[in-house]
Design a protein around this motif. Structure first.
Motif, mmCIF file in Angstrom:
data_model
loop_
_atom_site.group_PDB
_atom_site.id
_atom_site.type_symbol
_atom_site.label_atom_id
_atom_site.label_comp_id
_atom_site.label_asym_id
_atom_site.label_seq_id
_atom_site.Cartn_x
_atom_site.Cartn_y
_atom_site.Cartn_z
ATOM 1 N N GLY A 169 8.359 -43.452 74.056
ATOM 2 C CA GLY A 169 8.255 -43.603 72.607
ATOM 3 C C GLY A 169 8.549 -42.294 71.914
ATOM 4 N N ARG A 170 7.568 -41.793 71.143
ATOM 5 C CA ARG A 170 7.741 -40.522 70.413
ATOM 6 C C ARG A 170 7.076 -39.350 71.126
ATOM 7 N NH1 ARG A 170 6.102 -43.607 65.180
ATOM 8 N NH2 ARG A 170 4.082 -42.872 65.883
ATOM 9 N N ILE A 171 6.626 -39.559 72.360
ATOM 10 C CA ILE A 171 5.993 -38.488 73.127
ATOM 11 C C ILE A 171 7.017 -37.921 74.107
ATOM 12 C CG2 ILE A 171 4.140 -37.893 74.726
ATOM 13 C CD1 ILE A 171 2.556 -40.279 73.519
ATOM 14 N N ILE A 194 -2.688 -32.606 79.690
ATOM 15 C CA ILE A 194 -3.101 -32.321 78.321
ATOM 16 C C ILE A 194 -3.904 -33.505 77.809
ATOM 17 C CG2 ILE A 194 -2.314 -31.847 75.966
ATOM 18 C CD1 ILE A 194 0.337 -30.808 77.248
ATOM 19 N N GLU A 195 -5.146 -33.253 77.401
ATOM 20 C CA GLU A 195 -5.938 -34.322 76.783
ATOM 21 C C GLU A 195 -5.567 -34.365 75.308
ATOM 22 O OE1 GLU A 195 -10.489 -36.038 76.385
ATOM 23 O OE2 GLU A 195 -10.178 -34.107 77.365
ATOM 24 N N VAL A 196 -5.352 -35.579 74.789
ATOM 25 C CA VAL A 196 -4.991 -35.754 73.386
ATOM 26 C C VAL A 196 -5.982 -36.713 72.726
ATOM 27 C CG1 VAL A 196 -2.543 -35.224 73.675
ATOM 28 C CG2 VAL A 196 -3.313 -37.584 73.946
ATOM 29 N N PHE A 197 -6.115 -36.601 71.415
ATOM 30 C CA PHE A 197 -7.041 -37.445 70.666
ATOM 31 C C PHE A 197 -6.569 -38.891 70.673
ATOM 32 C CE2 PHE A 197 -8.528 -39.231 66.579
ATOM 33 C CZ PHE A 197 -9.886 -39.254 66.875
ATOM 34 N N ARG A 198 -5.252 -39.084 70.525
ATOM 35 C CA ARG A 198 -4.684 -40.434 70.599
ATOM 36 C C ARG A 198 -3.233 -40.364 71.046
ATOM 37 N NH1 ARG A 198 -5.740 -40.574 64.885
ATOM 38 N NH2 ARG A 198 -4.011 -39.608 63.825
ATOM 39 N N LEU A 199 -2.738 -41.495 71.556
ATOM 40 C CA LEU A 199 -1.333 -41.595 71.975
ATOM 41 C C LEU A 199 -0.569 -42.272 70.865
ATOM 42 C CD1 LEU A 199 -1.883 -42.784 75.653
ATOM 43 C CD2 LEU A 199 -1.208 -40.513 74.900
ATOM 44 N N GLU A 200 0.387 -41.572 70.267
ATOM 45 C CA GLU A 200 1.185 -42.149 69.191
ATOM 46 C C GLU A 200 2.599 -42.355 69.687
ATOM 47 O OE1 GLU A 200 0.742 -40.502 65.318
ATOM 48 O OE2 GLU A 200 -1.324 -39.891 65.712
#
Length: 190
Positions: free
Chosen positions: A170-172, A183-189
């Motif tokens: 996607g956009r990642i 890497i821990e992220v707050f959300r997957l966008e």
């Protein structure tokens, strides 16, 4: 609260966290990279010989959405030989591969030849060198993800994959991540 991670899966690791099978004791798992929370799952998989961007989550709905055909996955594939425009066109329109013992026609996808080798970390296992003939790199973007699909597609057009790296979901993007980064992220966008 769900947990989400972006990782650079190294070559030689399975997209799982543990195995009950004693014969797989020598295998490497994602849990060897980092201590992940209980209930974590890989969103999609990369086979043992593939590397690159892998998303992890504890959110089943997020996993289902990203695995759906709504989210593109882009791969860089180093193929054996100097890939032809004809082979690229075949890949774009779809090729017949084997899947679960049956013939499967891949969907149309975006494919182009990279003009130079991408700036990726050196792989832990050496890839053959140019003494064995030329290689070339392609970008291939899919909305589907059958088992070993990219490898089967490039073989079907006569240019087997030597190295496969997922660079985008996607956009990642993989961007400048190094092999084994977590890497821990707050959300997957996506």
């Amino acid at each position: 609260m769900h947990k989400h991670y972006i990782i650079y899966k190294p070559y030689g690791y399975l997209s799982q966290f543990a195995s009950n099978a004693s014969k797989q004791q020598s295998k490497k798992f994602l849990g060897d990279l980092h201590e992940f929370p209980e209930g974590i799952m890989a969103i999609g998989r990369l086979d043992e010989k593939s590397e690159g961007l892998l998303l992890l989550t504890t959110d089943g709905k997020m996993s289902d959405f990203i695995n759906s055909q709504k989210v593109e996955k882009e791969y860089y594939a180093q193929v054996n030989g100097d890939i032809t425009e004809e082979a690229i066109e075949q890949l774009k329109t779809g090729v017949e591969i084997g899947f679960e013992g049956k013939k499967y026609q891949t969907k149309s996808c975006e494919v182009f030849k990279l003009q130079e080798a991408p700036n990726l970390p050196i792989r832990s296992k050496k890839i053959r060198d140019d003494r064995h003939g030329p290689t070339s790199w392609i970008s291939i973007t899919l909305n589907e993800g059958k088992f070993r699909q990219v490898r089967k597609m490039t073989s079907a057009v006569g240019f087997p994959t030597l190295r496969l790296v997922r660079v985008r979901v996607g956009r990642i993007f993989l961007n400048t991540m190094e092999v084994g980064d977590v890497i821990e992220v707050f959300r997957l966008e996506c």
